[in-house]
Write a protein that holds these residues in place. Structure first.
Motif, PDB file in Angstrom:
ATOM      1  N   VAL B 291      21.846 115.191  96.666  1.00  0.00           N
ATOM      2  CA  VAL B 291      22.291 116.498  96.172  1.00  0.00           C
ATOM      3  C   VAL B 291      23.234 117.148  97.178  1.00  0.00           C
ATOM      4  N   THR B 293      25.148 115.673  99.263  1.00  0.00           N
ATOM      5  CA  THR B 293      26.437 114.991  99.249  1.00  0.00           C
ATOM      6  C   THR B 293      27.305 115.508  98.108  1.00  0.00           C
ATOM      7  N   ILE B 294      26.686 115.729  96.961  1.00  0.00           N
ATOM      8  CA  ILE B 294      27.443 116.276  95.832  1.00  0.00           C
ATOM      9  C   ILE B 294      27.974 117.665  96.187  1.00  0.00           C
ATOM     10  N   LEU B 297      30.908 117.373  98.457  1.00  0.00           N
ATOM     11  CA  LEU B 297      32.119 116.956  97.747  1.00  0.00           C
ATOM     12  C   LEU B 297      32.683 118.102  96.913  1.00  0.00           C
ATOM     13  N   ALA B 298      31.795 118.930  96.380  1.00  0.00           N
ATOM     14  CA  ALA B 298      32.256 120.024  95.538  1.00  0.00           C
ATOM     15  C   ALA B 298      32.852 121.144  96.373  1.00  0.00           C
ATOM     16  N   PHE B 300      31.119 123.091  98.579  1.00  0.00           N
ATOM     17  CA  PHE B 300      30.206 124.176  98.918  1.00  0.00           C
ATOM     18  C   PHE B 300      29.889 124.165 100.409  1.00  0.00           C
TER      19      PHE B 300
END
Lengths: 348, 319
Positions: B291, B293-294, B297-298, B300
């Protein structure tokens, strides 16, 4: 040689080379390739029981292949079929045992729940791509593990600490006494009909609707699609969602047809990753997926006969499938070879 | 358990779990920095784990205490050779790098389990007799607080992992080789114009990632599982990819991310014995690395950007 012929030859040559290399691996490892392949053949077509189970194995492969192929056609690589399938599996199993409804409502509801669960999980990746430019390959890989762990935790919770959910009710089951009898008590179920309907559904969306035309246009060239007034971001999200829907239905096949429950998994099912192979071999067309799923599903099920009948570890088939993926993916070099070959012939 | 005792238990364990991730993630940094996406790290770790355990079992009597190092070296060599599949397909044959990586994962698992069944006639190897052991570093272990925390229960492989991370940083950022490596990953055509052999650099980078992935697998198998079966490496390679991204494609960043993910893994396994977090369901800690990592990438948690040319084969003369 025309492009069309080459497009068909590349996968066929890849399969042949894969099988030859597989035979060499068996021979080098001290096994008898002839015995091995004949055991594989009997495992697939040996009797009506084997044929029934082979078709059952093909069913989720069809849907996983459709999921990958649909995303590919719209320029997206959905490597997260595995996670979407696991959640679809869980959703179908839960609806299958938690409700008491007449079959005509219960079964469609369970299928719908699976499709929605898979679609939602893929939607996340599509949304991240459209909104935050997160590459869908990485996002879906990460979502795969997230799905696996969440599903396991939910199953544990639902079953009060056990490793599998309750059995689904008969009213949600895809099982069919008729198909069973026909195939000598194999676990063949009606899921194959659902899967084939979805093949038609994918063909219909892509080839017969405006929306499908837009999705393909975005896949070909998103800048051109944008310039033509199409909403690229909306199409990306929609494409991922539909792709995830196919994957979720793949999970429903396992929940409502083959197993009748959802259980805690130590790792991935492998169906999602094999779906990539299916789509690749089928050149991302609905008909191609039918071909790819039939081949890989048959190989996978037939392989189970190899340890008993020929004393060869069934993993040999996974080796062959991986090699076929390599060769199809390296299609460029096969194309170059074929073109040289046809030029030589013309020169003579 | 007092707070200190808890720390003395958690931190060494986190480093233990982080070590294989560090090796593999650094391997991923090399490959991706050169512009080749390597989803196949999982498969390379599996091959490394198998080779490590095989060499350890078969040659323990020959090499004695040095067995573990021989096993790791063998895993590196075979990992490097195995990664050539990925290199040839994705660099020379212009295959889709993600597809080729997926094939590496399938092939690595299938070949390893096939060999185990062929050699041992069962799905799982025996347990190794020589495993990598902990030791205490003289003098440093006496330091109050930090001694018991970091230096009393050390694995030599963990020290090696830190050394590899720092070495990778030096190579990638301070040497001509590293400059070329980054150049072919960012703008291969410019690098080619300046006389850098793009494909050669990429081959080298992929083989380095194969060797480090193999090493990571061998370390995991010899420190944590002590045998090999189909489930020995279950997602470690993908977690290494996550660490590489979370570390923003930088060796030291990858090191930090791997340590953090090691901590998350430790807590998810041993969480129910640890005060404060015993009531947190393990699933939150299990999904945390992915989570995060996502989120990274986004954008945040600071934007993570991949090397520009990553994922594209370099075709001379094509704009």
């Amino acid at each position: 040689m025309s492009n069309r012929v080459i497009n068909i030859l590349v996968p066929i040559i890849s399969i042949i080379i894969g099988l030859i290399v597989g035979a060499i691996v068996m021979a080098v490892s001290g096994y008898d390739p002839v015995l091995g392949y004949s055991a594989l053949w009997t495992g697939i077509f040996g009797d009506s029981y084997s044929i029934g189970n082979t078709i059952r194995q093909i069913t989720p492969y069809l849907l996983a292949g459709l999921a990958v192929a649909f995303a590919f056609r719209t320029g997206l690589f959905n490597i997260g079929v595995e996670g979407q399938l696991i959640l679809g599996w869980l959703a179908a199993a839960w609806v299958g045992y938690a409700f008491d409804l007449p079959k005509i409502i219960h079964l469609p509801l369970a299928l719908l729940a699976a499709a929605a669960a898979g679609a939602f999980w893929a939607f996340i990746a599509g949304f991240l791509k459209a909104k935050f430019k997160v590459h869908e390959v990485i996002a879906t890989i990460m979502l795969n593990y997230t799905a696996l762990y969440i599903a396991n935790a939910v199953i544990k919770k639902l079953s009060d600490g056990s490793f599998k959910t309750e059995r689904i009710h008969e009213s949600a089951s895809l099982r069919s006494p008729f198909l069973r009898e026909l195939t000598d008590n194999s676990s063949l179920h009606y899921g194959i009909i659902v899967a084939l309907l979805m093949v038609v559904f994918m063909w219909f969306i892509l080839e017969k609707t405006t929306r499908g035309y837009e999705l393909k246009a975005v896949g070909f060239n998103k800048h051109a699609a944008d310039y033509a007034g199409m909403n690229v971001n909306k199409n990306i999200i929609l494409a991922m969602t539909i792709s995830g829907m196919f994957a979720g239905l793949g999970g429903a096949m396992e929940a409502l047809g083959t197993f009748g429950n959802a259980s805690i998994k130590p790792g991935f099912t492998g169906i999602g990753f094999d779906g990539i192979a299916v789509a690749l071999l089928g050149a991302n067309t609905p008909l191609g997926v039918v071909f790819g799923a039939s081949l890989f599903g048959s190989l996978k099920y037939g392989a189970l006969n190899m340890p008993n009948a020929a004393g060869i570890p069934e993993e040999i088939v996974s080796i062959i499938i991986a090699l076929i993926i390599f060769f199809v993916a390296s299609g460029y070099i096969i194309r170059v070879g074929l073109q040289k070959l046809s030029k030589k012939k013309e020169g003579q | 358990m007092s707070f200190l005792e808890m720390l003395y238990f958690i931190i060494p364990s986190a480093i233990l779990y982080a070590t294989p991730l560090i090796f593999t993630a650094i391997g991923g940094v090399f490959s991706e920095r050169s512009g080749v996406v390597n989803i196949g790290l999982e498969g390379l770790m599996i091959v490394g784990a198998f080779v490590g355990i095989y060499v350890n079992l078969e040659y323990a009597s020959t090499f004695g205490a040095a067995t573990i190092w021989v096993a790791m070296l063998a895993a590196m060599i075979i990992g490097g050779i195995f990664s050539l599949f990925h290199a040839v397909a994705s660099i020379s044959f212009r295959a889709d790098q993600t597809v080729s990586g997926v094939a590496i994962n399938l092939l690595g698992l299938a070949v390893s389990v096939f060999m185990v069944k062929m050699i041992y006639d069962k799905g799982q190897t025996d347990t190794i007799t020589h495993s990598i052991d902990r030791f205490a570093i003289p003098y440093l272990e006496k330091i109050p607080f930090f001694g018991p925390l970091l230096f009393q229960n050390v694995y030599s492989t963990s020290i090696l992992a830190f050394a590899v991370a720092i070495g990778a940083w030096f190579i990638i950022y301070k040497t001509p080789f590293g400059l070329r490596l980054r150049a072919v990953g960012e703008h291969p055509m410019a690098a080619d114009t300046m006389g850098v052999n793009v494909n050669k650099m990429r081959y080298i980078a992929v083989v380095i990632s194969g060797a480090l992935g193999g090493l990571g697998g061998a370390v995991y198998a010899q420190t944590i599982t002590h045998d090999f079966s189909h489930a020995t490496i279950a997602g470690q390679g993908f977690m290494a990819i996550a660490a590489m991204i979370f570390g923003k494609w930088h060796p030291i960043g990858a090191l930090g991310a791997a340590l953090f993910f090691g901590l998350a893994q430790t807590l998810s396994i041993a969480g129910n014995q640890i005060p404060y977090i015993e009531n947190v369901p393990a699933v939150y800690l299990q999904i945390l690395p992915y989570v995060l990592t996502i989120f990274a990438l986004a954008g945040f948690i600071g934007k993570a950007n991949a090397p520009k040319a990553s994922g594209q084969p370099y075709i001379k003369g094509k704009r």
